[in-house]
Design a protein around this motif. Sequence first.
Motif, PDB file in Angstrom:
ATOM      1  N   SER A   5       0.820  -1.200   0.000  1.00 48.09           N
ATOM      2  CA  SER A   5       0.000   0.000   0.000  1.00 48.09           C
ATOM      3  C   SER A   5       0.863   1.262   0.000  1.00 48.09           C
ATOM      4  N   ASP A  17       1.255   4.156  -2.816  1.00 44.57           N
ATOM      5  CA  ASP A  17       1.000   5.565  -2.471  1.00 44.57           C
ATOM      6  C   ASP A  17       2.268   6.418  -2.516  1.00 44.57           C
ATOM      7  N   SER A  27      -2.880  -6.368  -8.559  1.00 46.44           N
ATOM      8  CA  SER A  27      -4.312  -6.425  -8.207  1.00 46.44           C
ATOM      9  C   SER A  27      -4.672  -5.281  -7.264  1.00 46.44           C
ATOM     10  N   LEU A  28      -3.771  -4.991  -6.360  1.00 48.52           N
ATOM     11  CA  LEU A  28      -4.036  -3.872  -5.435  1.00 48.52           C
ATOM     12  C   LEU A  28      -4.044  -2.529  -6.183  1.00 48.52           C
ATOM     13  N   ARG A  62      -4.889  -2.163  -9.178  1.00 44.68           N
ATOM     14  CA  ARG A  62      -6.132  -2.118  -9.949  1.00 44.68           C
ATOM     15  C   ARG A  62      -7.304  -1.695  -9.070  1.00 44.68           C
ATOM     16  N   VAL A  63      -7.321  -2.251  -7.863  1.00 48.14           N
ATOM     17  CA  VAL A  63      -8.381  -1.831  -6.916  1.00 48.14           C
ATOM     18  C   VAL A  63      -8.313  -0.321  -6.698  1.00 48.14           C
ATOM     19  N   ASP A  64      -7.119   0.127  -6.480  1.00 47.80           N
ATOM     20  CA  ASP A  64      -6.944   1.559  -6.221  1.00 47.80           C
ATOM     21  C   ASP A  64      -7.404   2.395  -7.408  1.00 47.80           C
ATOM     22  N   LEU A  87      -9.557   1.547  -9.700  1.00 46.12           N
ATOM     23  CA  LEU A  87     -11.019   1.461  -9.847  1.00 46.12           C
ATOM     24  C   LEU A  87     -11.714   2.469  -8.929  1.00 46.12           C
ATOM     25  N   TYR A  88     -11.251   2.490  -7.724  1.00 48.47           N
ATOM     26  CA  TYR A  88     -11.919   3.416  -6.788  1.00 48.47           C
ATOM     27  C   TYR A  88     -11.606   4.884  -7.112  1.00 48.47           C
ATOM     28  N   ARG A  89     -10.411   5.111  -7.552  1.00 44.50           N
ATOM     29  CA  ARG A  89     -10.091   6.503  -7.900  1.00 44.50           C
ATOM     30  C   ARG A  89     -10.850   6.940  -9.147  1.00 44.50           C
ATOM     31  N   LEU A 135     -13.910   6.333  -9.645  1.00 39.49           N
ATOM     32  CA  LEU A 135     -15.314   6.638  -9.317  1.00 39.49           C
ATOM     33  C   LEU A 135     -15.538   8.155  -9.358  1.00 39.49           C
ATOM     34  N   PRO A 136     -16.729   8.551  -9.818  1.00 38.03           N
ATOM     35  CA  PRO A 136     -17.014   9.990  -9.816  1.00 38.03           C
ATOM     36  C   PRO A 136     -16.997  10.541  -8.390  1.00 38.03           C
ATOM     37  N   LYS A 137     -16.436  11.716  -8.264  1.00 40.49           N
ATOM     38  CA  LYS A 137     -16.374  12.334  -6.934  1.00 40.49           C
ATOM     39  C   LYS A 137     -17.651  13.136  -6.698  1.00 40.49           C
ATOM     40  N   PRO A 138     -18.400  12.736  -5.732  1.00 45.57           N
ATOM     41  CA  PRO A 138     -19.637  13.492  -5.468  1.00 45.57           C
ATOM     42  C   PRO A 138     -19.313  14.896  -4.974  1.00 45.57           C
ATOM     43  N   THR A 139     -20.131  15.795  -5.380  1.00 45.98           N
ATOM     44  CA  THR A 139     -19.959  17.183  -4.919  1.00 45.98           C
ATOM     45  C   THR A 139     -21.177  17.608  -4.100  1.00 45.98           C
ATOM     46  N   ASP A 147     -17.083  20.482  -0.934  1.00 50.30           N
ATOM     47  CA  ASP A 147     -17.070  19.292  -1.788  1.00 50.30           C
ATOM     48  C   ASP A 147     -16.195  18.193  -1.199  1.00 50.30           C
ATOM     49  N   ASN A 154      -3.406  -0.728   4.013  1.00 50.65           N
ATOM     50  CA  ASN A 154      -3.025  -1.972   3.374  1.00 50.65           C
ATOM     51  C   ASN A 154      -4.108  -3.027   3.556  1.00 50.65           C
ATOM     52  N   ARG A 175      -7.182  -2.272   1.336  1.00 52.44           N
ATOM     53  CA  ARG A 175      -7.022  -2.608  -0.084  1.00 52.44           C
ATOM     54  C   ARG A 175      -7.056  -4.120  -0.297  1.00 52.44           C
TER      55      ARG A 175
END
Lengths: 375, 199
Positions: A13, A17, A44-45, A47-49, A51-53, A55-59, B36, B183, B186
């Motif tokens: 992680s 980062d 794979s990690l 890819r997870v990261d 995928l989540y990044r 995502l549309p950021k709600p405002t 936001d 960690n 994830r």
Amino acid sequence: MAMNRDEIRDRFSSLLDGELEADERAEIEAVLAQDAELLRELDSLKRVDLLYRALPKPTAPEGFEADVRERVHPPRIALPMHHARRRVWPALAAAAILVVTVGFVVIQMQTPGNNFDLASTSTPAAPAPSASASSEMSEKVSEGLIDHQDIQKLESLGYAGTAPMEAEHKAEADSAGARADSPVPASAAAPVEVQAVESPSPLQDMSINTLGKTVEPESTVGMRVQELKKEKQTNDFGEVAAEAPPMPASKPVLSAKAAAEASVDVETPKPAAPPAVSRWVMKQEDRAMTEESALGGIALQPTTPRRIANRDFDLRDGVFYQRGYNGEPTVPVVRGTKTADDLKSKHDGFDEIFRDAKPFVFKLGDRWYKLSSPE
Amino acid sequence: MVLLREARTHTDTGLVERCRKGDSSAFDELVRRYKDRVYCVAYRYLGNREDALDVSQEVFVRAYRGIGSFRGTAQVCTWLHSITANLARNRLRDGSRMGRDKGTSLEAMRENSPGLADAGDGHASPREAAIAEETQEMLLKCLGELPEQYRLAFVLRTFDDLSYEEIAEVMECPVGTVKSRLNQARQLLRDQLREHAVI
């Protein structure tokens, strides 16, 4: 010491980062280069990261700021209009009264020749009538029991030759002065015993029965009366001047208030002292007296009435008052002037009063006139 | 407007100082700057639009009331996120007590995330768009099933790009704990997404 696989997994992680130190990062990358399984785990990690990044950021929704502002600064609850009026009008009225009162006092204080000021009102200029003596005099007069001696004393102190109402004004003035000079102790006044005497002789137009009562020294009566008289005489034609009302013959009673204030010392008349009361106070008293006189005033004995143009006139204090006159404002008219001639020509039967030398107060139309001769 | 324009030129610390002096425009600017970010964290953490809205508004109300006690040693954003984290945790606990589903159902996600239907680049085929929508729903569902501490660390890092130190400050824990939680988060997400054949 080289890291084992679990220690490397624990740092995945941080590696993703970019939070690893350079040497740590180099060590892990060296291991990953030789360990395909660990590399797949890392991928794979990653890819997870990703995928989540992705995502549309709600405002924050629209109106968010306004809602926060409203919660932070809640608006005041608006009162219904009638409630608001209830709250506003008394305050406005109080404010208006305050402004008018303060303004009036300030104007009076700044008026040249006006002796009203705090110092003068608080300085005992002369002995004032004691409250007890005033009270006694009040009772005496309200019962119609003032004798001729009392009247003579009044005259000697400046009441002489004035109309009954003027005497009342003087008394009121003294009363106000006495109130303003309240620090003067009642004991400072030297009481004088006045004998109760039946007095058949009237003072000019007045005739008053009395009993003997105690009266007290008086200081500023004469001066105040003169001031009042001057005020009345300064009215020009066309202006409506407040006229001291005559005393109705049907109500021969001196007001208790006025009489109570007419406490004078016959034996020791004092020189005129500075008035200890403001002019506006005097005028207020004046008005109050006018009202009182409409209800009842100084005891008068009606004189022989004159009948002119179907109207009855009573002579009081050298003035012929048309009956029914109750102190209404009068329009001064001087004999021989164009105005007087106009009045004379427009109203038949009034020749007599225009020829006479005495002042006449009479009513024409809806106005009261005071006809007098030129000085 | 002039005040607002002027407020926009100030740093966060300057705005806080002005807020302390009663400058409401400075506070408005703070809200404008961070609304936001706060809302996004609350929303991703709670998985519910209404709760997120309530919490994020409450964050600013609390911030306004507590601005006098803000020491200034922390950044404004971490301070706000700390409040967000506390309020959101309380909201989750309240929801649990009220029997609300701890996780986030796909239906609820669809209802609360109208943007999910527009997932994709806008040029995708209906099938691709459907797959993208389904993927997003699954991502959010898996996120919602993470333990709170892991989820919060992951949300702060992924959706607000806070550094480990900042996350540690928000979560009031050591940086090492943050590394560990991230960690773990994830790996748990990866395992769940594998279960659902998302990856």
